[in-house]
Scaffold this motif. Structure first.
Motif: not given
Length: 200
Positions: A91-107
C-alpha cells in the motif's frame, strides 16, 4: 493505468465509507497485480501455483517489480503465498508511486490535524472512475472485498476466467485469514486485560 492503481484511486475517492486498513489493502493490491499479469499474459496458473512466462516485462514499474519477484523454477509459488509475501508494505509503495506521479498530493494539516494525501484531478483519476462506474468485474469485486461498494449497490458481473476467479478466491481467503488473526489477538488481549483487572 493498472488494476492496483485504479483500486487505490477508487478507495481514496470513496473514503467516506469504511476505512480500509493497510494490511487488507496490500493483499488486495497484490491480487490485482497478479490478475493484470495473468491478462498480459506474463504468468499462468497451474494447480494454484504461479508459473512465470517469458514475454516482455510490463511497462508499469510496480508490475515489473512484481513480475521480477516470481519464483522462476519448480516448485512454483502458490498464489496465497505470493499474496502474503508481495503484499508486505505494498500500500505504501503504490501510494508513494501515485504521489510521485502527481496523482496524489499531500495536504498540510494544522496543529490539530496531521497532513494527509488527497487525490488531484487527473487523467488517471478519470480513467479509474470510468472503470468503476462501468462496474468492471475485477475492480468491483476487489473493492467489494474491502468494503467499498458502488453508490447504486450494483453487484459486479460474473467472472468467467477460471484463473482470475482463482486469484480473487485466494485474495478473499487471505483477507478472511487476516481478519481471523486480528480477532484472535483481540480476544487474547481482552482475556489478558481481564486477568489483570481481577488481580487489582
Amino acid at each position: 493505468m493498472t488494476t492496483p492503481r485504479d483500486l487505490l484511486i477508487i478507495a481514496l475517492d470513496n473514503e467516506g465509507g469504511r476505512a480500509v486498513r493497510a494490511g487488507e489493502f496490500s493483499l488486495a493490491l497484490a491480487g490485482a497485480e497478479l490478475i493484470d499479469l495473468l491478462k498480459a499474459p506474463t504468468i499462468r496458473l497451474d494447480g494454484g501455483c504461479i508459473v512465470p512466462g517469458h514475454l516482455p516485462a510490463p511497462a508499469d514499474l510496480l508490475l515489473k517489480q512484481a513480475a521480477a519477484s516470481f519464483v522462476m523454477a519448480e516448485p512454483f509459488e502458490p498464489v496465497g503465498d505470493f499474496l502474503w509475501r508481495r503484499g508486505e508494505g505494498l500500500t505504501q509503495r503504490y501510494t508513494a508511486a501515485l504521489e510521485a506521479e502527481g496523482v496524489l498530493a499531500r495536504r498540510r494539516g494544522n496543529l490539530l490535524r496531521k497532513s494527509r494525501t488527497v487525490l488531484v484531478d487527473s487523467l488517471p483519476r478519470c480513467q479509474a472512475a470510468e472503470r468503476w462506474n462501468s462496474a468492471e468485474p475485477v475492480l468491483s469485486t476487489l473493492a467489494q472485498y474491502l468494503g467499498i461498494r458502488h453508490h447504486n449497490s450494483v453487484d459486479p458481473p460474473d467472472i468467467t476466467d477460471y484463473a482470475v476467479e482463482s486469484v480473487l478466491a485466494a485474495v478473499h481467503g487471505a483477507l478472511q485469514e487476516l481478519e481471523g488473526e486480528r480477532q484472535r489477538r483481540h480476544a487474547e488481549q481482552a482475556a489478558f486485560d481481564n486477568i489483570w483487572r481481577s488481580l487489582d
